[in-house]
Structures are given as structure tokens and as C-alpha cells.
Design a protein around this motif. Sequence first.
Motif, PDB file in Angstrom:
ATOM      1  N   ARG A  77       0.117  47.176  18.451  1.00  0.00           N
ATOM      2  CA  ARG A  77       0.336  45.736  18.275  1.00  0.00           C
ATOM      3  C   ARG A  77      -0.770  44.981  19.005  1.00  0.00           C
ATOM      4  O   ARG A  77      -0.960  45.150  20.224  1.00  0.00           O
ATOM      5  CB  ARG A  77       1.716  45.319  18.802  1.00  0.00           C
ATOM      6  CG  ARG A  77       2.031  43.838  18.549  1.00  0.00           C
ATOM      7  CD  ARG A  77       3.460  43.502  18.917  1.00  0.00           C
ATOM      8  NE  ARG A  77       4.407  44.196  18.056  1.00  0.00           N
ATOM      9  CZ  ARG A  77       4.758  43.775  16.839  1.00  0.00           C
ATOM     10  NH1 ARG A  77       4.211  42.674  16.326  1.00  0.00           N
ATOM     11  NH2 ARG A  77       5.628  44.461  16.133  1.00  0.00           N
ATOM     12  N   LEU A  78      -1.498  44.174  18.261  1.00  0.00           N
ATOM     13  CA  LEU A  78      -2.593  43.382  18.812  1.00  0.00           C
ATOM     14  C   LEU A  78      -2.168  41.933  18.978  1.00  0.00           C
ATOM     15  O   LEU A  78      -1.448  41.381  18.131  1.00  0.00           O
ATOM     16  CB  LEU A  78      -3.805  43.422  17.877  1.00  0.00           C
ATOM     17  CG  LEU A  78      -4.540  44.749  17.699  1.00  0.00           C
ATOM     18  CD1 LEU A  78      -5.575  44.604  16.596  1.00  0.00           C
ATOM     19  CD2 LEU A  78      -5.199  45.179  18.993  1.00  0.00           C
ATOM     20  N   ARG A  79      -2.643  41.320  20.051  1.00  0.00           N
ATOM     21  CA  ARG A  79      -2.493  39.871  20.212  1.00  0.00           C
ATOM     22  C   ARG A  79      -3.878  39.330  20.553  1.00  0.00           C
ATOM     23  O   ARG A  79      -4.400  39.579  21.645  1.00  0.00           O
ATOM     24  CB  ARG A  79      -1.481  39.517  21.307  1.00  0.00           C
ATOM     25  CG  ARG A  79      -1.123  38.025  21.308  1.00  0.00           C
ATOM     26  CD  ARG A  79      -0.004  37.730  22.286  1.00  0.00           C
ATOM     27  NE  ARG A  79       1.210  38.452  21.943  1.00  0.00           N
ATOM     28  CZ  ARG A  79       2.094  38.025  21.034  1.00  0.00           C
ATOM     29  NH1 ARG A  79       1.867  36.905  20.377  1.00  0.00           N
ATOM     30  NH2 ARG A  79       3.180  38.739  20.787  1.00  0.00           N
ATOM     31  N   LEU A  80      -4.456  38.619  19.600  1.00  0.00           N
ATOM     32  CA  LEU A  80      -5.844  38.196  19.709  1.00  0.00           C
ATOM     33  C   LEU A  80      -5.950  36.695  19.950  1.00  0.00           C
ATOM     34  O   LEU A  80      -5.014  35.941  19.674  1.00  0.00           O
ATOM     35  CB  LEU A  80      -6.604  38.577  18.437  1.00  0.00           C
ATOM     36  CG  LEU A  80      -6.513  40.051  18.021  1.00  0.00           C
ATOM     37  CD1 LEU A  80      -7.187  40.268  16.681  1.00  0.00           C
ATOM     38  CD2 LEU A  80      -7.144  40.938  19.087  1.00  0.00           C
ATOM     39  N   ALA A  81      -7.114  36.289  20.437  1.00  0.00           N
ATOM     40  CA  ALA A  81      -7.347  34.878  20.696  1.00  0.00           C
ATOM     41  C   ALA A  81      -8.812  34.560  20.427  1.00  0.00           C
ATOM     42  O   ALA A  81      -9.663  35.457  20.354  1.00  0.00           O
ATOM     43  CB  ALA A  81      -6.980  34.525  22.146  1.00  0.00           C
TER      44      ALA A  81
END
Length: 575
Positions: A67-71
Motif C-alpha cells: 500500500r502506497l501513500r504518495l504526495a
Amino acid sequence: MLEELRITGLGVIDDTTLPLAPGMNVITGETGAGKTMVVTGLGLLFGGRADAGRVRADPGRAVVEGRLRLAGAVADTVHARIADAGAEPDDDGSLLLSRTVTVEGRSRAHVGGRSMPVAMLGEVGEQVVAVHGQSDQLRLLRPAEQRAALDRFAGAEHEKLLETYREAYVRWRAVEDDLADRRRNARQRSQEADLLRLGLDEISRVDPQPGEDDELKAEVQRLEHAEGLRTAAAVAAQALAGGIESADDTPDATALLGTARRTLEGQASVDARLGELAARVEEAATLVGDVSAELSAYLGLLDADPARLETIYERRAALRALTRKYADDVEGVIAWAEHARTRLSELDTSDEVLEELDRERQRLAGTVGELAGRLTAARQEAAGRFAEQVSVELAGLAMPHARVQVAVLPRGGGEQAEPGPDGADEVELRLLAHPGAPSLPLQKGASGGELSRVMLAIEVVFAGAGGPPTLVFDEVDAGVGGTAAVEIGRRLTRLARTHQVLVVTHLPQVAAFADRHLVVAKDTGGAVTTSGVRVVEDTDRARELARMLAGLPDSDLGIAHAEELLAVAAREKRG
């Protein structure tokens, strides 16, 4: 960042989940516990090559989910790319990736819940994660990789210059090869050109037009069946309007429709619906009148013309002669002629063409030489900065007197640089291990421990220049210990201020700097050995460091040393 990684059925790992944090994540465990499978799982998740031999026989497939959480810009790039492919992030903004590999070697990938080619995982991975391992150290020993590394370090403007050079180089080589081929094969080219001209002359005399064969076919059908068409049109016209070549008093369709309309209109005042029907009958009468007029015009134009029919027969025979030689249909013949004209220009070996090509070759050679010179100057400038930054990092890795040099040398080994696809330079990383020592290429001048530290220093310099938000270091500290190991921990934790860092290590001095410490542990209680991953904190973490220090997790002295190491690392991180 990568928030979570779940691995099932891969190597010794049956089913485990790694909860990852921002900052520095350290993965430790005994030899053979499965630390390598974590890195292998990451490789699979981001499009790496699948090895069916690593898939557990039970359940017969390996699954890796992340699970990726990018910004920021990375999020914009990744989300736009997956949107083009029909996927999207979850409602909370995170992105779920999945890779499945079976024991038969079949592989499937999912992005955002949608089935995707495995290459899509690779595209996402290029933006999100960079893996640095011992294999990368070996890769960086190759001259071509050293030149590519220096080009990446030099920055975006340098890479634009390199791309401009490559485009000019490709054009120059194409003109060079074309000119040489025209001169070398002048006779064969002349013979081919003569054949093409014969074909073009034949096609030009016929001058086929797009769609002409279909139009002629339709016209032949009309002329060959002119009498039947005339009879059908005349009978239809008589039935609709009457009076056309007719002497009987049978009412025609127009008259009957008129009677129907008047009858309905006579009762429209009693029932309005009959008035609506009368209007529709009137529309029908108008349409019948239009068709009747068109039939009359058709009869006026229809004429059996034997001379025209004979002309069409001759024209179709000429077209068939072309399609027998050059293509399946007229459109194909026209396309053949276009290609032949283009090819004739390529085959031209006249003095004028050769002179023009030679002038273009010289012009492009000058452009390539000028761009190659600019590339060399840019590489030399970047080489100085790169060497200085790496040497500073080495001083902090317990190699205070060592220096790295980056030599930018003429390609080909001669005094005169020979332009190639990537410029006129070769790049060589060299190490001066201490003052007075000779400057030697890395593969000759560094011991195993020194090479690990040099490569780590290079990776730290690269990572500091930007790149993906998640960095993975797989036992890059091999062959290092003592003070140097502490310095490696310091540098990795410094990187963790701007990146998410995942470190697989066997050094307690490195593990002590972790923001999150994960331990891969074997379970040999059953018939099959498996491994799992757990987060360790406080006392459990000190016990793990004690095991790494002396192999004695329950030793009071070992735990005391581990706690002291944790305290030192905490002070360093605060500082």
C-alpha cells in the motif's frame, strides 16, 4: 511512502505483514531467516522478474501486496499514469499494488484493484522506490554504469544536453551510413532504380484513381442491365403517378392518396384524430410525388451506350494489369507508386546528391563534435563536485584519508576522442586509499569493506540529489564493522529525514538508528520451516541488538551494551 507490505507463499515466508513507517525502517534476523525474501518481495511488487522456484509448493502461489501513500509531484505522476490505464487510488488516497506468481511461473499484476500488465508495476516502481544492494555495487564497477551515474548526478540540464547529443549522433550516423552505402552499392542501386522507374512509368500512363475500380464496376452493371433497369423504373413511375408510357385509366398512387386525404378531412370536424391521419396521408402523397419525379429524371438519364461500355471494359483491363503486377487493388497500386518515388530518392547516386549528403554529413559531424565537447566539459565539472561529495562521505565512514577521483577520459583510449552514442568520454571511478597511495580503479584499489563504504557513500550522494521517495538498502554494509558501522547508521538516518529508508542489515550499530525495527524470525515448530516478521520495541529491541552483538539475547551484559548503543543512537538522531 510504502505503508505496508504483505508477503505470502514466498520462500520461507508463509504469510507475514510488514507495517512500515516514515523515516528509517530496519529489518534484521538470523542468517537464513528470510530477510532476502523481503527484498525479493519488494522486487516482485515493483515489476521485477519472477522466479517460480521461490514460490512455496503449498499454496502453490506467491502473493505480494503493498500500500502506497504518495504526495507531491510523485503522486501527480503516478496517479495520472494509472488513471490513463483505468485504475485509481482508494478513497483515502492510498494506492494498492499486488503481484501474484504461481509455481508454474504465471504472473499477474493489479494496480488500484484493476488487472494490469506487470510493466505497469515497473513504471510505478521507477517513480517510487530505488533498491541499492550488493548487486548494484557490482553494477557500478562497470565503466558504462559509472558514466551513466555521473550523468545522473550532473543534473537535469546536463541530461537535456546528453539527449540533444544523442539525437544529433543518430542523425549523423544515419547520413554517414547512407552516403557510404550509396557509394559502395552504386551499381545495385542504379539497377533497382531502373526497375522502379519502369513501374512508375507504367502506372503513370494508366493514372489510376482512388476508388476507381469500384466506381467502374458499378457503372458496368448499370450499362449491362440498362433495359431491365428502364422497365423497372417505368413500371414504378406509372404505378406512382400514372401517365408515363401508359394508356389505361387505372388510378395511380397519387390519385388514390388524394382521395384518401379528402375523405378523412371531410370527417375531421367530427373526430380530430382523422384530421391527424389526413395530414400524415398528405405527407405520404408529397413523398410519393418526390419519388415519382426522381424516377422520371432517372429514366431520362438511363441510356444503353455500347461505346461507353467498351471504354470501361478497356479501362478495367488496364487496371487489372496493374493489380496483377504491383498490388491486390487500385489503392495498393497507388501506395506502391508512392513508396517507389520515396525509394527512388533514396537510391539516387548522382554527383549532386552525393555532394549534398557529404555536406550534410560534415555539418552534422561538426554539430556532434561541438556537443561532445560541451558534454565533456560538463562531465569534468560534475566529476569534481561528485568526487568531493563522495570523499566527504568517506571521511565520515572511518576512511578520513581516502579520496575518490572521477576520471573523464577520451573514448577509445587514444588522444583523439572518438564520438559514441553517449559522447566522446569514458568515466572511471578511482580510489586513493591513503596519501601516497596510487590512484587505482575501484575494482582494483578497494578491499571488500572499503568497496562497501565507497559504494554507500556514492548512494548517499545520489539519494541526496533527489530521486524516489523510498530507498531500500540491502546489506550494503557487508564487510564493515566498528566505528564505520556507526557512521553508516548516522548517514542512513540522515537520509531518513527526507526519504523513507528500508535497511536490511546484520550490524547492530546500524539497526540502533531505526525509527522502526522489524525482525524476521524462523518458526521450526512444524514439519516445514517458515518465517514471520514482527515489530520489536523497548526490551525486545534491546534483546535483538544483544543477539546481533554477541549472539546472546538473554545476556544481561549484552542487553546493557545494546541499551547503551540505543541511547547513543537516540542522542545522535536528536542532534
